[in-house]
Scaffold this motif. Structure first.
Motif, PDB file in Angstrom:
ATOM      1  N   GLY A  37       2.794  12.583  -3.993  1.00  0.00           N
ATOM      2  CA  GLY A  37       3.191  12.570  -2.597  1.00  0.00           C
ATOM      3  C   GLY A  37       3.008  11.267  -1.869  1.00  0.00           C
ATOM      4  O   GLY A  37       2.085  11.123  -1.070  1.00  0.00           O
ATOM      5  N   GLY A  38       3.886  10.319  -2.110  1.00  0.00           N
ATOM      6  CA  GLY A  38       3.908   9.059  -1.379  1.00  0.00           C
ATOM      7  C   GLY A  38       5.337   8.700  -1.038  1.00  0.00           C
ATOM      8  O   GLY A  38       6.279   9.221  -1.636  1.00  0.00           O
ATOM      9  N   THR A  47       0.581  -6.053  -2.002  1.00  0.00           N
ATOM     10  CA  THR A  47       0.702  -5.440  -3.322  1.00  0.00           C
ATOM     11  C   THR A  47       0.543  -3.938  -3.161  1.00  0.00           C
ATOM     12  O   THR A  47      -0.414  -3.476  -2.536  1.00  0.00           O
ATOM     13  CB  THR A  47      -0.375  -5.999  -4.275  1.00  0.00           C
ATOM     14  OG1 THR A  47      -0.193  -7.409  -4.357  1.00  0.00           O
ATOM     15  CG2 THR A  47      -0.255  -5.390  -5.660  1.00  0.00           C
ATOM     16  N   GLY A  48       1.471  -3.204  -3.718  1.00  0.00           N
ATOM     17  CA  GLY A  48       1.418  -1.748  -3.626  1.00  0.00           C
ATOM     18  C   GLY A  48       2.768  -1.084  -3.835  1.00  0.00           C
ATOM     19  O   GLY A  48       2.840   0.128  -3.951  1.00  0.00           O
ATOM     20  N   ARG A  49       3.843  -1.879  -3.904  1.00  0.00           N
ATOM     21  CA  ARG A  49       5.176  -1.324  -4.136  1.00  0.00           C
ATOM     22  C   ARG A  49       5.265  -0.746  -5.542  1.00  0.00           C
ATOM     23  O   ARG A  49       4.865  -1.396  -6.499  1.00  0.00           O
ATOM     24  CB  ARG A  49       6.252  -2.406  -4.036  1.00  0.00           C
ATOM     25  CG  ARG A  49       6.564  -2.876  -2.659  1.00  0.00           C
ATOM     26  CD  ARG A  49       7.652  -3.943  -2.686  1.00  0.00           C
ATOM     27  NE  ARG A  49       8.911  -3.470  -3.237  1.00  0.00           N
ATOM     28  CZ  ARG A  49       9.840  -2.817  -2.540  1.00  0.00           C
ATOM     29  NH1 ARG A  49       9.654  -2.581  -1.269  1.00  0.00           N
ATOM     30  NH2 ARG A  49      10.952  -2.417  -3.122  1.00  0.00           N
ATOM     31  N   MET A  50       5.823   0.444  -5.641  1.00  0.00           N
ATOM     32  CA  MET A  50       6.079   0.996  -6.963  1.00  0.00           C
ATOM     33  C   MET A  50       7.100   0.107  -7.669  1.00  0.00           C
ATOM     34  O   MET A  50       8.057  -0.357  -7.056  1.00  0.00           O
ATOM     35  CB  MET A  50       6.621   2.427  -6.862  1.00  0.00           C
ATOM     36  CG  MET A  50       6.756   3.106  -8.210  1.00  0.00           C
ATOM     37  SD  MET A  50       7.241   4.836  -8.072  1.00  0.00           S
ATOM     38  CE  MET A  50       9.002   4.703  -8.416  1.00  0.00           C
ATOM     39  N   ALA A  65       2.833   4.630 -12.633  1.00  0.00           N
ATOM     40  CA  ALA A  65       3.431   3.616 -11.762  1.00  0.00           C
ATOM     41  C   ALA A  65       2.811   3.761 -10.377  1.00  0.00           C
ATOM     42  O   ALA A  65       3.324   4.502  -9.527  1.00  0.00           O
ATOM     43  CB  ALA A  65       4.949   3.782 -11.708  1.00  0.00           C
ATOM     44  N   PRO A  66       1.691   3.078 -10.125  1.00  0.00           N
ATOM     45  CA  PRO A  66       1.011   3.207  -8.841  1.00  0.00           C
ATOM     46  C   PRO A  66       1.870   2.744  -7.665  1.00  0.00           C
ATOM     47  O   PRO A  66       2.691   1.835  -7.796  1.00  0.00           O
ATOM     48  CB  PRO A  66      -0.216   2.307  -8.988  1.00  0.00           C
ATOM     49  CG  PRO A  66      -0.399   2.136 -10.452  1.00  0.00           C
ATOM     50  CD  PRO A  66       0.973   2.199 -11.037  1.00  0.00           C
ATOM     51  N   ALA A  67       1.639   3.384  -6.531  1.00  0.00           N
ATOM     52  CA  ALA A  67       2.282   2.996  -5.279  1.00  0.00           C
ATOM     53  C   ALA A  67       1.378   3.419  -4.130  1.00  0.00           C
ATOM     54  O   ALA A  67       0.965   4.582  -4.055  1.00  0.00           O
ATOM     55  CB  ALA A  67       3.648   3.663  -5.145  1.00  0.00           C
ATOM     56  N   MET A  68       1.068   2.456  -3.266  1.00  0.00           N
ATOM     57  CA  MET A  68       0.209   2.724  -2.103  1.00  0.00           C
ATOM     58  C   MET A  68       0.171   1.466  -1.251  1.00  0.00           C
ATOM     59  O   MET A  68       0.780   0.455  -1.605  1.00  0.00           O
ATOM     60  CB  MET A  68      -1.203   3.128  -2.551  1.00  0.00           C
ATOM     61  CG  MET A  68      -1.938   2.061  -3.341  1.00  0.00           C
ATOM     62  SD  MET A  68      -3.330   2.707  -4.305  1.00  0.00           S
ATOM     63  CE  MET A  68      -2.492   3.557  -5.631  1.00  0.00           C
ATOM     64  N   SER A  69      -0.560   1.507  -0.178  1.00  0.00           N
ATOM     65  CA  SER A  69      -0.682   0.318   0.668  1.00  0.00           C
ATOM     66  C   SER A  69      -1.548  -0.735  -0.026  1.00  0.00           C
ATOM     67  O   SER A  69      -2.329  -0.417  -0.933  1.00  0.00           O
ATOM     68  CB  SER A  69      -1.291   0.684   2.020  1.00  0.00           C
ATOM     69  OG  SER A  69      -2.664   0.993   1.874  1.00  0.00           O
ATOM     70  N   ASP A  70      -1.408  -1.979   0.419  1.00  0.00           N
ATOM     71  CA  ASP A  70      -2.197  -3.080  -0.141  1.00  0.00           C
ATOM     72  C   ASP A  70      -3.702  -2.832   0.011  1.00  0.00           C
ATOM     73  O   ASP A  70      -4.449  -2.982  -0.965  1.00  0.00           O
ATOM     74  CB  ASP A  70      -1.778  -4.401   0.519  1.00  0.00           C
ATOM     75  CG  ASP A  70      -2.481  -5.600  -0.076  1.00  0.00           C
ATOM     76  OD1 ASP A  70      -1.925  -6.197  -1.013  1.00  0.00           O
ATOM     77  OD2 ASP A  70      -3.585  -5.934   0.402  1.00  0.00           O
ATOM     78  N   PRO A  71      -4.184  -2.447   1.212  1.00  0.00           N
ATOM     79  CA  PRO A  71      -5.629  -2.195   1.316  1.00  0.00           C
ATOM     80  C   PRO A  71      -6.110  -1.081   0.387  1.00  0.00           C
ATOM     81  O   PRO A  71      -7.191  -1.181  -0.193  1.00  0.00           O
ATOM     82  CB  PRO A  71      -5.827  -1.808   2.784  1.00  0.00           C
ATOM     83  CG  PRO A  71      -4.683  -2.433   3.506  1.00  0.00           C
ATOM     84  CD  PRO A  71      -3.535  -2.366   2.539  1.00  0.00           C
TER      85      PRO A  71
END
Length: 185
Positions: free
Chosen positions: A19-20, A167-170, A125-131
């Motif tokens: 869920g992102g 950094t965080g884009r899938m 394949a990680p995806a999330m905000s930079d922090p």
């Protein structure tokens, strides 16, 4: 870049979608995998269904999407039946929460329960905000998963949905498929 595989029998890919916001890219990934001749079965978390619809992914994969661990279409349980004879288990996007569940063996949804049942190669394949990506706890979880044999693709640097660069884009679907091909062909 070759997105198709030449094997006559279709390779079975279980595509887990967490869920992102990057879940929208999972539709393109699913479509490209199906076009390349892969047998794609989609499993989504409840949170993923807030970002992308089941109908879209069912149409692209040609199979019903599974969300719940208690589904009467699977008498032995979807975590048992969907994990059989897989060539790869791909989670895209893999959110911070999903990475934590997988790293620590927490089986509180179908996706994380399937991970524990699965015996095929895993690509995350990680995806999330930079922090979030740069949190020590997330990095520890990624290292645990690598140590457990998981393959990681991304995340990439660029424009994020939180309206900043970082950094965080899938990774793009083409890059993920290149990694899948390396695992299964």
């Amino acid at each position: 870049m070759n997105l198709t595989h030449s094997d006559k029998s279709p390779k079975k890919i279980l595509l887990g979608i967490a869920g992102g916001i990057a879940a929208y890219k999972a539709a393109d990934l699913c479509s490209k995998l199906a076009q390349a001749g892969y047998h794609v079965q989609v499993v989504m978390t409840q949170g993923a269904s807030e970002f992308i619809g089941e109908a879209t992914l069912a149409a692209l994969s040609g199979r019903p999407v599974v969300i719940h661990g208690f589904d009467t279409r699977f008498p032995l349980g979807p975590h048992i039946e969907l994990a059989r004879d897989l060539d790869a288990f791909v989670v895209a996007p893999a959110t911070a929460a999903t990475l934590a569940r997988l790293a620590h063996g927490l089986a509180d949804d179908l996706l994380s329960t399937l991970y524990l049942q699965n015996t095929s190669p895993v690509l995350l394949a990680p995806a999330m905000s930079d922090p979030m990506w740069n949190q020590a706890s997330v990095q520890r979880n990624v290292e645990i998963l690598r140590g457990d044999g998981c393959h990681i693709v991304g995340p990439e640097k660029g424009w994020l949905s939180c309206r900043v660069q970082g950094t965080g884009r899938m990774s793009e679907p083409a890059k993920i498929i290149t990694e899948i091909n390396a695992l299964v062909l």
